[in-house]
Structure formats: C-alpha cells, structure tokens
Design an enzyme around this catalytic site. Structure first.
Site, PDB file in Angstrom:
ATOM      1  N   ARG A 102       0.882  -1.180   0.000  1.00 22.13           N
ATOM      2  CA  ARG A 102       0.000   0.000   0.000  1.00 22.13           C
ATOM      3  C   ARG A 102       0.909   1.217   0.000  1.00 22.13           C
ATOM      4  O   ARG A 102       1.699   1.410   0.932  1.00 22.13           O
ATOM      5  CB  ARG A 102      -0.916  -0.002   1.222  1.00 22.13           C
ATOM      6  CG  ARG A 102      -1.623   1.321   1.424  1.00 22.13           C
ATOM      7  CD  ARG A 102      -2.734   1.251   2.422  1.00 22.13           C
ATOM      8  NE  ARG A 102      -3.872   0.543   1.862  1.00 22.13           N
ATOM      9  CZ  ARG A 102      -5.110   0.564   2.386  1.00 22.13           C
ATOM     10  NH1 ARG A 102      -5.348   1.262   3.467  1.00 22.13           N
ATOM     11  NH2 ARG A 102      -6.088  -0.097   1.826  1.00 22.13           N
ATOM     12  N   HIS A 129      -7.263   0.753  -6.552  1.00 24.91           N
ATOM     13  CA  HIS A 129      -7.479  -0.136  -5.397  1.00 24.91           C
ATOM     14  C   HIS A 129      -8.153  -1.422  -5.913  1.00 24.91           C
ATOM     15  O   HIS A 129      -9.309  -1.709  -5.609  1.00 24.91           O
ATOM     16  CB  HIS A 129      -8.354   0.578  -4.359  1.00 24.91           C
ATOM     17  CG  HIS A 129      -8.322  -0.033  -2.991  1.00 24.91           C
ATOM     18  ND1 HIS A 129      -7.533  -1.121  -2.660  1.00 24.91           N
ATOM     19  CD2 HIS A 129      -9.010   0.267  -1.846  1.00 24.91           C
ATOM     20  CE1 HIS A 129      -7.729  -1.426  -1.387  1.00 24.91           C
ATOM     21  NE2 HIS A 129      -8.618  -0.615  -0.876  1.00 24.91           N
ATOM     22  N   GLN A 132     -10.061  -4.083  -3.673  1.00 20.85           N
ATOM     23  CA  GLN A 132     -11.368  -3.672  -3.172  1.00 20.85           C
ATOM     24  C   GLN A 132     -12.446  -3.926  -4.229  1.00 20.85           C
ATOM     25  O   GLN A 132     -13.543  -4.389  -3.917  1.00 20.85           O
ATOM     26  CB  GLN A 132     -11.335  -2.181  -2.792  1.00 20.85           C
ATOM     27  CG  GLN A 132     -12.628  -1.698  -2.181  1.00 20.85           C
ATOM     28  CD  GLN A 132     -12.908  -2.322  -0.812  1.00 20.85           C
ATOM     29  OE1 GLN A 132     -12.069  -2.253   0.069  1.00 20.85           O
ATOM     30  NE2 GLN A 132     -14.067  -2.940  -0.648  1.00 20.85           N
ATOM     31  N   ASP A 225     -17.223   6.947  -1.644  1.00 18.85           N
ATOM     32  CA  ASP A 225     -15.984   6.804  -0.882  1.00 18.85           C
ATOM     33  C   ASP A 225     -15.751   8.128  -0.155  1.00 18.85           C
ATOM     34  O   ASP A 225     -16.449   9.129  -0.420  1.00 18.85           O
ATOM     35  CB  ASP A 225     -14.835   6.499  -1.869  1.00 18.85           C
ATOM     36  CG  ASP A 225     -13.529   6.120  -1.194  1.00 18.85           C
ATOM     37  OD1 ASP A 225     -13.514   5.934   0.038  1.00 18.85           O
ATOM     38  OD2 ASP A 225     -12.506   6.016  -1.908  1.00 18.85           O
ATOM     39  N   CYS A 265     -16.239   1.260   0.371  1.00 15.27           N
ATOM     40  CA  CYS A 265     -15.059   0.440   0.679  1.00 15.27           C
ATOM     41  C   CYS A 265     -14.678   0.537   2.154  1.00 15.27           C
ATOM     42  O   CYS A 265     -13.986  -0.337   2.665  1.00 15.27           O
ATOM     43  CB  CYS A 265     -13.892   0.835  -0.218  1.00 15.27           C
ATOM     44  SG  CYS A 265     -13.335   2.528   0.004  1.00 15.27           S
ATOM     45  N   ARG A 293     -13.279  -9.042   1.327  1.00 15.32           N
ATOM     46  CA  ARG A 293     -11.873  -8.754   1.009  1.00 15.32           C
ATOM     47  C   ARG A 293     -11.032  -9.986   1.297  1.00 15.32           C
ATOM     48  O   ARG A 293     -10.162 -10.364   0.509  1.00 15.32           O
ATOM     49  CB  ARG A 293     -11.366  -7.571   1.863  1.00 15.32           C
ATOM     50  CG  ARG A 293     -11.870  -6.202   1.450  1.00 15.32           C
ATOM     51  CD  ARG A 293     -11.258  -5.724   0.143  1.00 15.32           C
ATOM     52  NE  ARG A 293      -9.817  -5.637   0.183  1.00 15.32           N
ATOM     53  CZ  ARG A 293      -9.121  -4.604   0.656  1.00 15.32           C
ATOM     54  NH1 ARG A 293      -9.748  -3.537   1.097  1.00 15.32           N
ATOM     55  NH2 ARG A 293      -7.789  -4.611   0.634  1.00 15.32           N
TER      56      ARG A 293
HETATM   57  N1  NVA Z   1      -9.988   6.417  -1.453  1.00  9.33           N
HETATM   58  C1  NVA Z   1      -9.626   6.009  -0.124  1.00  9.33           C
HETATM   59  C2  NVA Z   1      -9.837   4.541   0.042  1.00  9.33           C
HETATM   60  C3  NVA Z   1      -9.520   4.013   1.413  1.00  9.33           C
HETATM   61  C4  NVA Z   1      -9.656   2.529   1.499  1.00  9.33           C
HETATM   62  C5  NVA Z   1      -8.182   6.386   0.143  1.00  9.33           C
HETATM   63  O1  NVA Z   1      -7.359   6.235  -0.761  1.00  9.33           O
HETATM   64  O2  NVA Z   1      -7.877   6.845   1.247  1.00  9.33           O
HETATM   65  N1   CP Z   2     -11.158  -0.489   2.276  1.00  9.88           N
HETATM   66  C1   CP Z   2      -9.915  -0.518   2.731  1.00  9.88           C
HETATM   67  O1   CP Z   2      -8.968  -0.732   1.977  1.00  9.88           O
HETATM   68  O2   CP Z   2      -9.792  -0.315   4.069  1.00  9.88           O
HETATM   69  P1   CP Z   2      -8.457  -0.071   4.903  1.00  9.88           P
HETATM   70  O3   CP Z   2      -7.946   1.289   4.540  1.00  9.88           O
HETATM   71  O4   CP Z   2      -8.886  -0.156   6.339  1.00  9.88           O
HETATM   72  O5   CP Z   2      -7.462  -1.140   4.548  1.00  9.88           O
END
Ligand code: NVA
Ligand code: CP
Length: 311
Positions: A102, A129, A132, A225, A265, A293
């Site tokens: 990540r 992502h 997801q 989101d 998500c 997930r």
């Molecule tokens: N769009 C959000 C998704 C979190 C799972 C982010 O990137 O923070």
């Molecule tokens: N949806 C998702 O990826 O959640 P986290 O940021 O908690 O991993």
C-alpha cells in the site's frame, strides 16, 4: 510470473475463475474446513499508509491458507529512510514468496514489481485499489446469486459512482471496461475522473453527470468513498465545501432501482459522503463487502502462487 497492480492485469476469464474460486474458499471457511495450499509460503506486507481492512484481511487470509505473514511500515523500515524502492524490492523478494504493498504513486509499486522476483499485489495506491473492486464485484455476485456465472451477472449493469474521481473510481472504470457494465459518475467540478489516469481504452464504459441524483437513476448499485483520500489531507477543508452535495442519502438511493445495493469500501464518514440511514439501512452490504476482502484475496494469493486449481 504475474503481478496484480491494477484491475486490468487479469482477463475476464481469469476473473470468472477467481470469483468461482473465492466462493469455494469462502464456503470452506464458513464450514470450518481447512484450506491450506500455501504452507511454508510467506507474504510480506508493506504499508506506507494506514489500514484496517487490508491489513487484517491479508494477514488472516494468509494464515488460513497455511502461510505466514510479515508486516513492514515505512516508519519502521529503511523504506522511510529513502532506501531506493528497487533495492527494497530486490532484497525482500529474495526472502518471501509474495508481496502486498500500500503506497502513494502507482509508479512506486510498478518500480517495486519490476525489481521483484515474486508476485506483487496492489493494496491501494493513489490511482488504484483493485483488491477492493475484486471484493465489491464478488459481493454483488453473491447478492445476485440467481446468475450462476459471475461475468453474466455484471454484464449491462449500471453502477453509480457518487463522489471523488479517486483510486476507487478509477478501478471501477477499469472493471466496467473489462467486464461490460457502465459506471454513472458524478463528481464535484475539479474532482473528475481522468480517462488517461484510469488507463481506459475509451470513454464508453462511463457517463458523466453533474447531478449525483441523476447519476443514481436506474442504478443496480450505488457506491461512494471518502471525500478526502489518504495523502490528500491538506485539501480537507476545501474538499468539505466542494463535496457538500455529494452525500448518498435516502433521496439519492430512491432514484436507483428498488433492489439496488449500496457499497462503500470503508472507512466511512457518516453525514459526509453517506447518511447514517443509508449505510446502516437495508440496501447496504458494506459488512459483506469488508468480509469478502479476505475471501477474494485468498483466491488471489493462491492463484498468483499456484495458478488455476482444478475444481
Ligand atoms: N480512497 C480512499 C480509500 C480508502 C480505502 C483512500 O485512498 O484513502
Ligand atoms: N477499504 C480498505 O482498503 O480499508 P483499509 O484502509 O482499512 O485497509
């Protein structure tokens, strides 16, 4: 060797297999049957941003598959002290079998993958992502189980995307182009999706709506989101103003098909991108979505390491 860096890294046929496989793996989990094809395999997870679901689903999933997991963060490794990402990839991939990352820019994960000896999975970047979306599509398939084929159940459907033109939106668009459904996108001005960042062949898989209510009309699924994604916190105040009308509430859900599902998500901010009565209401499948997930990622890890398994 395959990596999973964005949704388009797999073909529609590979997704058909993965969804069927995830259903089997989930059924085994629910009936306490062991499924341990990855004994002695190690997954390294690298987090340069926070996580709850991604961390827990990959970690629990890998242990259930019989493997082991190690967790690295930028703050507690040399990654945060500017060791080149290519060197990190060369070293880590000599010791483990699989890497989940990540991070910020997609170019970082691509560079890692280029220098990795083992498959790399995108656990979220600024642009995408895919894990997801894998879970979201599987959840949609589960709730539409009158169709036996996952691919048949997505064909021709309408997904309403209400909110930021972000990593989730881009991955939805890639899925729509590959699997033959349409995304109705409504974002505040200045936060539109960008076809070139989303990596689409054409703009045919989506339609843009100024008004989020119109985007929801006739939708099979409404999804949103957070207004401010990780890494964009400095823009928070400005975004709160711009996104004010992009809250999925019951009026918006009422525009969608009567049996439309609501997905997010997570993490969610009730009263911002979604109202409490929608996320905690009868059309919401967010808890299934979060749980799934783990099941889809178990299928993904097995596939990346062992290939397609006989049923
Ligand atoms: N769009 C959000 C998704 C979190 C799972 C982010 O990137 O923070
Ligand atoms: N949806 C998702 O990826 O959640 P986290 O940021 O908690 O991993």
């Amino acid at each position: 060797m395959k990596h999973y860096l964005q949704f388009t890294d797999f073909t529609a046929q590979e997704y058909e297999y993965l969804f069927q496989r995830a259903a089997l793996i989930k059924a085994k989990f629910k009936t306490y049957q062991k499924h341990q094809p990855l004994v002695d395999r190690t997954l390294a997870m690298i987090f340069e941003k926070a996580s709850t679901r991604t961390r827990v689903s990959f970690e629990a999933g890998m242990y259930q598959l019989g493997g082991t997991v190690l967790n690295l963060t930028s703050g507690e490794s040399q990654i945060g002290r500017s060791e080149p990402i290519a060197d990190t990839a060369r070293v880590i991939s000599r010791m483990v079998d699989l890497v989940m990352i990540r991070t910020f820019g997609q170019e970082r994960i691509e560079q890692f993958a280029q220098h990795s000896r083992v498959p790399v999975i995108n656990g979220l970047t600024n642009e995408f992502h895919p894990c997801q979306i894998l879970a979201d599509l599987f959840t949609f398939f589960e709730h539409r189980s009158e169709q036996h084929s996952p691919l048949a159940c997505f064909k021709g459907k309408i997904v309403a995307w209400v909110g930021d033109g972000n990593n989730m939106a881009n991955s939805w668009l890639q899925a729509a182009e590959l699997l033959g459904f349409k995304v109705h996108v409504s974002t505040p001005s200045g936060y539109e999706v960008d076809q070139s960042i989303a990596g689409l062949r054409s703009g045919e898989c989506y339609r843009v709506f100024q008004d989020p209510h119109e985007a929801c009309e006739g939708a099979d699924l409404v999804t949103t989101d957070v207004w401010t994604s990780m890494g964009f916190e400095a823009e928070n105040d400005e975004r709160k103003k711009a996104f004010h009308n992009w809250c999925v509430d019951t009026a918006m859900m009422a525009k969608a098909k009567p049996d439309a599902l609501f997905m997010h998500c997570l993490p969610a901010h009730r009263g911002e991108e979604v109202s409490t009565d929608v996320i905690d209401g009868p059309q919401s499948v967010v808890w299934d979505e979060a749980e799934n997930r783990m099941h889809v990622q178990k299928a993904l890890m097995e596939y990346l390491l062992l290939g397609q398994q006989p049923t």
